[in-house]
Design an enzyme around this catalytic site. Structure first.
Site, PDB file in Angstrom:
ATOM      1  N   HIS A  17     -36.435  59.063 -45.925  1.00 14.07           N
ATOM      2  CA  HIS A  17     -37.056  58.812 -44.611  1.00 14.07           C
ATOM      3  C   HIS A  17     -37.157  57.311 -44.345  1.00 14.07           C
ATOM      4  CE1 HIS A  17     -39.305  62.845 -45.223  1.00 14.07           C
ATOM      5  NE2 HIS A  17     -38.461  63.030 -44.230  1.00 14.07           N
ATOM      6  N   LYS A  41     -45.923  75.068 -41.142  1.00 17.50           N
ATOM      7  CA  LYS A  41     -45.286  74.812 -42.444  1.00 17.50           C
ATOM      8  C   LYS A  41     -46.308  74.759 -43.576  1.00 17.50           C
ATOM      9  CE  LYS A  41     -41.131  72.524 -40.823  1.00 17.50           C
ATOM     10  NZ  LYS A  41     -40.262  71.356 -40.836  1.00 17.50           N
ATOM     11  N   ARG A  90     -28.340  64.607 -43.602  1.00 15.03           N
ATOM     12  CA  ARG A  90     -27.961  64.558 -45.010  1.00 15.03           C
ATOM     13  C   ARG A  90     -26.756  65.472 -45.225  1.00 15.03           C
ATOM     14  NH1 ARG A  90     -33.572  66.591 -46.945  1.00 15.03           N
ATOM     15  NH2 ARG A  90     -32.995  67.890 -45.178  1.00 15.03           N
ATOM     16  N   SER A 128     -38.422  66.252 -48.829  1.00 16.89           N
ATOM     17  CA  SER A 128     -39.847  66.318 -49.167  1.00 16.89           C
ATOM     18  C   SER A 128     -40.137  67.554 -50.012  1.00 16.89           C
ATOM     19  CB  SER A 128     -40.689  66.377 -47.891  1.00 16.89           C
ATOM     20  OG  SER A 128     -40.524  65.219 -47.136  1.00 16.89           O
TER      21      SER A 128
HETATM   22  O1  PNS Z   1     -39.352  66.771 -40.982  1.00 19.71           O
HETATM   23  P1  PNS Z   1     -39.087  68.029 -40.200  1.00 19.71           P
HETATM   24  O2  PNS Z   1     -40.092  69.101 -40.571  1.00 19.71           O
HETATM   25  O3  PNS Z   1     -37.670  68.505 -40.312  1.00 19.71           O
HETATM   26  O4  PNS Z   1     -39.333  67.647 -38.668  1.00 19.71           O
HETATM   27  C1  PNS Z   1     -39.117  68.594 -37.665  1.00 19.71           C
HETATM   28  C2  PNS Z   1     -39.724  68.115 -36.343  1.00 19.71           C
HETATM   29  C3  PNS Z   1     -41.219  67.863 -36.486  1.00 19.71           C
HETATM   30  C4  PNS Z   1     -39.020  66.850 -35.902  1.00 19.71           C
HETATM   31  C5  PNS Z   1     -39.469  69.260 -35.321  1.00 19.71           C
HETATM   32  O5  PNS Z   1     -39.991  70.442 -35.828  1.00 19.71           O
HETATM   33  C6  PNS Z   1     -40.058  68.969 -33.967  1.00 19.71           C
HETATM   34  O6  PNS Z   1     -39.490  68.209 -33.198  1.00 19.71           O
HETATM   35  N1  PNS Z   1     -41.213  69.601 -33.679  1.00 19.71           N
HETATM   36  C7  PNS Z   1     -41.879  69.452 -32.414  1.00 19.71           C
HETATM   37  C8  PNS Z   1     -41.838  70.756 -31.623  1.00 19.71           C
HETATM   38  C9  PNS Z   1     -40.696  70.779 -30.635  1.00 19.71           C
HETATM   39  O7  PNS Z   1     -40.484  69.865 -29.864  1.00 19.71           O
HETATM   40  N2  PNS Z   1     -39.925  71.886 -30.666  1.00 19.71           N
HETATM   41  C10 PNS Z   1     -38.832  72.070 -29.771  1.00 19.71           C
HETATM   42  C11 PNS Z   1     -37.566  71.471 -30.323  1.00 19.71           C
HETATM   43  S1  PNS Z   1     -36.357  72.692 -30.401  1.00 19.71           S
END
Ligand code: PNS
Length: 164
Positions: A17, A41, A90, A128
């Site tokens: 990150h 989560k 990745r 993570s």
């Molecule tokens: O580190 P992660 O868990 O892969 O991050 C995922 C994250 C938080 C970037 C993603 O889940 C997100 O953008 N969540 C916000 C909710 C949202 O906007 N959902 C619609 C997108 S399809």
């Protein structure tokens, strides 16, 4: 002023990150690391803990700030007047998920561009969840995470002392 969001759950922030954040910080004027609540989560660290760890890990990057959000990424981008999202890519398996999210975010806000930064090979398989698993079983993750996270994980998974 070109401002980008680097969103994620950051449970916890890893060296991978940090690599994405610092590379984004070289391209954009300002980077806002957006820590998602991601309640579904069931994160190991609370939102406050994750924000504090990201702040500590990015303290030496002057154009990086850290916020949290609990809702849509497009709303977070509007709130902080950001027109770009930067994410790390990745392995190939990341692609389909990221492709779907990018497409949906584009439907929700056409002015929000998503950029991907390829992980260098040493971080290709770092996540993570892998860090949490290794650490929970007593393994050494110090080369995969910032020092503050290593300390927090050691504290979290320290063997419990029971009084007899
Ligand atoms: O580190 P992660 O868990 O892969 O991050 C995922 C994250 C938080 C970037 C993603 O889940 C997100 O953008 N969540 C916000 C909710 C949202 O906007 N959902 C619609 C997108 S399809």
């Amino acid at each position: 002023m070109k401002r980008a969001l680097v969103p994620g759950t950051f449970d916890p922030i890893t060296a991978g990150h940090l690599d994405v954040i610092s590379r984004a910080a070289q391209v954009f004027d300002e980077v806002v690391v957006s820590v998602a609540a991601s309640k579904k989560k069931g994160p190991l660290f609370t939102l406050e803990e994750r924000v504090a760890l990201v702040k500590e890990a990015t303290a030496d990057l002057p154009n990086v700030s850290v916020v949290c959000f609990d809702g849509l990424l497009v709303d977070c981008a509007r709130k902080y007047d950001a027109h770009a999202v930067v994410k790390g890519l990745r392995v190939v398996t990341d692609f389909e998920y990221e492709f779907q999210m990018t497409a949906m975010n584009y439907e929700l806000s056409e002015s929000l561009e998503t950029f991907f930064i390829m992980s260098p090979p040493k971080y290709m398989y770092l996540s993570s969840s892998v860090v949490r698993e290794i650490s929970s079983m007593g393994g050494d993750v110090s080369k995969f995470v910032p020092a503050c996270v290593d300390k927090a994980l050691k504290k979290r998974f320290a063997p419990k002392q029971f009084e007899v």
